[in-house]
Write an enzyme that holds these catalytic residues in place. Structure first.
Site, PDB file in Angstrom:
ATOM      1  CE  LYS A  53      -4.371 -51.623   8.180  1.00  0.00           C
ATOM      2  NZ  LYS A  53      -4.723 -50.316   8.759  1.00  0.00           N
ATOM      3  CD  GLN A  97      -7.236 -48.471  10.491  1.00  0.00           C
ATOM      4  OE1 GLN A  97      -6.404 -49.375  10.500  1.00  0.00           O
ATOM      5  NE2 GLN A  97      -7.465 -47.744   9.406  1.00  0.00           N
ATOM      6  CG  ASP A 120       0.550 -46.884  10.531  1.00  0.00           C
ATOM      7  OD1 ASP A 120       0.357 -47.281   9.368  1.00  0.00           O
ATOM      8  OD2 ASP A 120      -0.345 -46.772  11.390  1.00  0.00           O
TER       9      ASP A 120
HETATM   10  N1  GUN Z   1      -6.326 -45.066   8.416  1.00  0.00           N
HETATM   11  C1  GUN Z   1      -6.320 -44.996   7.053  1.00  0.00           C
HETATM   12  N2  GUN Z   1      -5.112 -45.342   6.580  1.00  0.00           N
HETATM   13  C2  GUN Z   1      -4.341 -45.640   7.631  1.00  0.00           C
HETATM   14  C3  GUN Z   1      -2.984 -46.076   7.777  1.00  0.00           C
HETATM   15  O1  GUN Z   1      -2.233 -46.245   6.814  1.00  0.00           O
HETATM   16  N3  GUN Z   1      -2.566 -46.294   9.036  1.00  0.00           N
HETATM   17  C4  GUN Z   1      -3.357 -46.080  10.121  1.00  0.00           C
HETATM   18  N4  GUN Z   1      -2.845 -46.300  11.321  1.00  0.00           N
HETATM   19  N5  GUN Z   1      -4.607 -45.681  10.027  1.00  0.00           N
HETATM   20  C5  GUN Z   1      -5.086 -45.468   8.788  1.00  0.00           C
END
Ligand code: GUN
Length: 285
Positions: A53, A97, A120
């Site tokens: 990211k 995350q 998200d």
């Molecule tokens: N962990 C695995 N996929 C995701 C996601 O799309 N967003 C977040 N915040 N954590 C994750």
């Protein structure tokens, strides 16, 4: 005849090019989209996701902050950080995350993120806005699925879409998005009787259950569009989806590979959400 491949990597690159051009436009007005990523603990997979990211932000000219906190961080400490990021003008998107360590309540953390920075799309208000069709930051993987369909000429309007899986992060929101795109949507799950028969009705079949190679050729109507959101690791170390690709590809009309289908879209849609949030904040059309 074999299915045409829905190339998520190529489509993702195409969207990133569009985002880059938008960023240029924003920079000319002194606006730089900013994303804060928060990682608590040492989960190996999460560390890779967070790195990817941050790299995507660099590549696209976004500002980014990565907050790596120890696993011993308390819920209150995490909430205090989110509160600070909510008020920080250089940050337009906040991503915490998941999963979080057991002693931290995921819901309390998601609820604490400002709705207009909820890139998200997990906040209950974002989920509600999606449900009633209001403008919202949409969850990344589901909106990635819709982009894949549209950019391969597979408009969901008037089609019968069958979604297998009812998770909050994929199954439910992708169903709502398909409905919003005027598909007729059937939501199915592990307790659906005659699942292969229901799946076989689909013009568009979206699979998000986390069971390796569940969907076989006899689950798929000839010519159907098959979108595989699954990502599983086989005993031999190979990655595979929830669809048995080699079995299904000869009958499907279109199919996403794993890897290289839905996967690359998720981060790209996160970047698009952050861009959208920055534009909204600064009143840029
Ligand atoms: N962990 C695995 N996929 C995701 C996601 O799309 N967003 C977040 N915040 N954590 C994750």
């Amino acid at each position: 005849m074999s299915a045409r491949i829905i190339d998520g990597k190529r489509i993702s690159e195409e969207i990133r090019e569009e985002i880059k051009q938008e960023v240029e436009r924003l920079l000319a007005r002194d606006v730089r989209p900013g994303l804060a990523v928060v990682l608590v603990g040492e989960d190996a997979a999460s560390q890779v996701y967070v790195r990817n990211k941050a790299k995507a932000c660099d590549d696209l000219g976004f500002y980014s902050e990565v907050h790596r906190l120890p696993a011993s961080t308390t819920q209150d400490e995490l909430l205090a950080l989110i509160d600070r990021l909510n008020g920080q003008a250089s940050i337009h998107g906040i991503l915490v995350q998941l999963p979080l360590p057991k002693h931290i309540q995921e819901k309390a953390v998601i609820d604490a993120i400002a709705v207009d920075k909820d890139v998200d799309g997990f906040h209950p208000v974002s989920v509600g806005n999606l449900m009633i069709g209001d403008d919202a930051l949409l969850p990344c993987t589901p909106s990635g699925v819709i982009e894949l369909l549209k950019r391969t000429g597979n408009d969901p309007a008037g089609k019968h879409a069958v979604v297998i899986g009812r998770s909050n992060i994929v199954g439910k929101p992708v169903s709502m998005l398909l409905l919003r795109e005027n598909a007729t949507v059937t939501m199915t799950h592990s307790r659906t009787p005659n699942l292969p028969e229901v799946a076989r009705q689909a013009d568009i079949l979206v699979v998000a259950v986390g069971v390796a190679q569940l969907v076989k050729r006899d689950w798929v109507k000839p010519g159907a569009v098959v979108v595989d959101v699954g990502m599983n690791r086989l005993d031999n170390g190979k990655l595979c989806g929830d669809v048995d690709y080699d079995d299904v590809a000869p009958v499907a009309g279109w199919i996403t590979p794993v890897p290289g289908g839905v996967g690359p879209m998720t981060i790209t849609m996160l970047m698009q959400n952050t861009l959208k949030s920055a534009k909204r904040t600064h009143g840029i059309a």
